[in-house]
Design a protein around this motif. Structure first.
Motif, short mmCIF file in Angstrom:
data_model
loop_
_atom_site.label_atom_id
_atom_site.label_comp_id
_atom_site.label_asym_id
_atom_site.label_seq_id
_atom_site.Cartn_x
_atom_site.Cartn_y
_atom_site.Cartn_z
N UNK A 1 0.83 -1.21 0.00
CA UNK A 1 0.00 0.00 0.00
C UNK A 1 0.86 1.25 0.00
N UNK A 2 1.93 1.25 0.75
CA UNK A 2 2.82 2.41 0.78
C UNK A 2 3.48 2.61 -0.59
N UNK A 3 3.92 1.49 -1.21
CA UNK A 3 4.52 1.60 -2.54
C UNK A 3 3.49 2.11 -3.55
N UNK A 4 2.27 1.62 -3.45
CA UNK A 4 1.21 2.04 -4.35
C UNK A 4 0.94 3.52 -4.21
N UNK B 1 -9.45 10.01 -10.77
CA UNK B 1 -9.32 8.68 -10.14
C UNK B 1 -8.00 8.56 -9.37
N UNK B 2 -6.93 9.13 -9.98
CA UNK B 2 -5.63 9.05 -9.30
C UNK B 2 -5.64 9.87 -8.03
N UNK B 3 -6.25 11.04 -8.07
CA UNK B 3 -6.33 11.87 -6.87
C UNK B 3 -7.18 11.19 -5.77
N UNK B 4 -8.25 10.53 -6.18
CA UNK B 4 -9.07 9.82 -5.21
C UNK B 4 -8.30 8.66 -4.57
N UNK B 5 -7.52 7.94 -5.38
CA UNK B 5 -6.71 6.85 -4.85
C UNK B 5 -5.70 7.35 -3.84
N UNK B 6 -5.10 8.51 -4.15
CA UNK B 6 -4.13 9.09 -3.21
C UNK B 6 -4.84 9.55 -1.94
N UNK B 7 -6.05 10.13 -2.08
CA UNK B 7 -6.80 10.59 -0.90
C UNK B 7 -7.23 9.42 -0.01
N UNK C 1 -4.45 2.52 4.63
CA UNK C 1 -3.29 2.19 5.45
C UNK C 1 -3.70 1.97 6.91
N UNK C 2 -4.58 2.84 7.45
CA UNK C 2 -5.03 2.69 8.83
C UNK C 2 -5.80 1.37 9.00
N UNK C 3 -6.60 0.99 8.01
CA UNK C 3 -7.32 -0.27 8.09
C UNK C 3 -6.38 -1.46 8.16
N UNK C 4 -5.36 -1.44 7.33
CA UNK C 4 -4.39 -2.54 7.36
C UNK C 4 -3.62 -2.56 8.68
N UNK C 5 -3.23 -1.37 9.14
CA UNK C 5 -2.49 -1.30 10.40
C UNK C 5 -3.37 -1.76 11.57
N UNK C 6 -4.69 -1.44 11.53
CA UNK C 6 -5.59 -1.90 12.59
C UNK C 6 -5.69 -3.42 12.58
N UNK C 7 -5.83 -4.01 11.39
CA UNK C 7 -5.87 -5.48 11.30
C UNK C 7 -4.57 -6.09 11.80
#
Length: 423
Positions: free
Chosen positions: A125-128, A183-189, A195-201
């Motif tokens: 996710x960070x690389x993306x 779409x790219x701006x939305x993906x960045x937003x 990231x928080x969802x993955x870190x919570x899991x």
């Protein structure tokens, strides 16, 4: 004549009998009236002596402990080893029982695999996100080029040089590039939320791993303190469920005795505790004396009294959890008490003293008991009518009444008789 004789003969005989009776009555000797002598009862006495003493109170208590360990299974598993049995004395840190670690490690390995997967997803996710930021710069430049193309086609059309189809194509390209940038701006937003969802899991899975590791650590049950095992509920090879009690243990240093204080003595004990008066008690166990110290009163009482809790100050190895004891409590010191043998007490509160050779009854207030100099139990009483030196009757008289005439016997009878005083 003969008929007259028959009539007079009975009269003559009756007259002779009456005369003989009168002669005997008049010649009878006079006898003196018998005199009734009052019986004197022989009794033993002892002189009254006022003392300062601690009345004793006999209680019945039960050995308890606030540190009763009920070691339970941390998870469903098989019992691999049992090292203790009921009644064993164990040291702090000693192993009591082990569960099979093979029931714990596969679950830990599975959670660690989940953690590795989540860590990889977070890195991806960070690389993306970094790729999206770089691509957005290029896509914005392409959007600008598309806008420039639209403007150029509009100028050409105004000059009637460009075709209408070319202008439409340029606008279409601009709209498509605008959509790509959005779409790219939305993906960045959305990147921080993903990231928080993955870190919570990941945090949840790591917590699960810590829980499983703790279960594995607790698969080996150790004694948290020096104590005595009161029960082992399983054996090697048993399958147990989570929370099932496996072994019970109590701390030898935290034993205490719970005893019910009768309601009449409750206020006295509370006052002593409030004033910081140290109250001691003792219990006899197999010829050994166990010393106890009053610690506190229970939080709940009822009309019959309140429970008192005593700390064990003597050798704790003399008692066992749940044991019933007869406890002798040393109550606060009282002055002007009189110690008397139980045989001198009539009913529950009456004694007799000798005054002028007769028994005189006195009502007293019983305040408790204590052991005398010879080890016998004696009653402590109080009365303003008893004076030091009074001759207290210690012989129990079944016919004791006020004014009964008595005689003092014993080695000190003469001295006691000479010391009798009237009231």
């Amino acid at each position: 004549m003969r008929r007259l004789f028959k009539v007079l003969l009975p009269v003559l005989i009756l007259a002779m009998g009456v005369g003989a009776f009168q002669i005997l009555k008049s010649t009878k000797s006079e006898q003196a009236s018998p005199t009734v002598q009052e019986r004197i009862w022989r009794v033993e006495v002892e002189p009254v002596e006022r003392i300062t003493a601690s009345p004793q109170l006999e209680l019945y208590g039960r050995v308890e402990t606030p540190d009763l360990l009920r070691a339970a299974a941390s998870a469903a598993a098989w019992v691999a080893e049992v090292r203790v049995q009921d009644g064993d004395v164990v040291a702090e840190g000693e192993v009591l029982l082990r569960l099979d670690e093979r029931d714990f490690r596969p679950r830990i390995a599975q959670v660690e695999a989940e953690i590795a997967d989540l860590e990889a997803q977070i890195a991806s996710e960070k690389n993306r996100a970094e790729t999206d930021r770089r691509a957005l710069e290029q896509e914005r430049r392409l959007l600008q080029l598309a806008r420039d193309a639209v403007a150029r086609q509009q100028r050409l059309k105004t000059q009637q040089v460009g075709a209408e189809q070319a202008l439409d194509d340029a606008k279409r390209s601009e709209a498509q590039q605008q959509l790509v940038v959005s779409n790219r701006e939305m993906a960045i937003a959305d990147h921080p939320s993903r990231l928080r969802g993955l870190e919570a899991r990941l945090a949840s899975t790591e917590a699960r791993r810590a829980e499983l590791q703790l279960e594995l650590e607790r698969a080996t049950i150790r004694a948290p303190y020096e104590g005595i095992v009161t029960g082992v509920e399983v054996t090697e090879g048993d399958q147990v469920s989570k929370g099932e009690v496996l072994v019970r243990l109590y701390a030898t240093e935290r034993l205490e005795v719970r005893a019910r204080i009768p309601a009449p003595y409750q206020d006295e004990l509370i006052a002593a505790a409030t004033q910081g008066i140290a109250l001691r008690a003792r219990a006899m166990i197999g010829g050994e004396s166990l010393t106890l110290r009053f610690d506190r009163l229970a939080g709940e009482a009822d009309p019959s009294g309140v429970d008192a809790l005593f700390e064990v100050e003597g050798e704790p190895g003399l008692v066992r959890f749940g044991q019933l004891l007869s406890v002798t409590l040393e109550r606060p010191l009282r002055e002007a008490l009189i110690e008397v043998p139980f045989r001198a007490v009539y009913g529950s509160n009456r004694l007799y003293v000798v005054e002028d050779g007769r028994m005189h009854g006195i009502d007293v207030e019983p305040l408790g008991t204590r052991l005398g100099a010879r080890g016998e139990e004696r009653l402590l009483v109080r009365s303003d009518e008893l004076e030091p030196g009074d001759a207290l009757v210690t012989t129990h008289m079944p016919n004791a009444v006020e004014g009964l005439r008595v005689e003092i016997i014993g080695a000190e009878a003469a001295d006691d008789a000479a010391g009798e005083t009237g009231r």
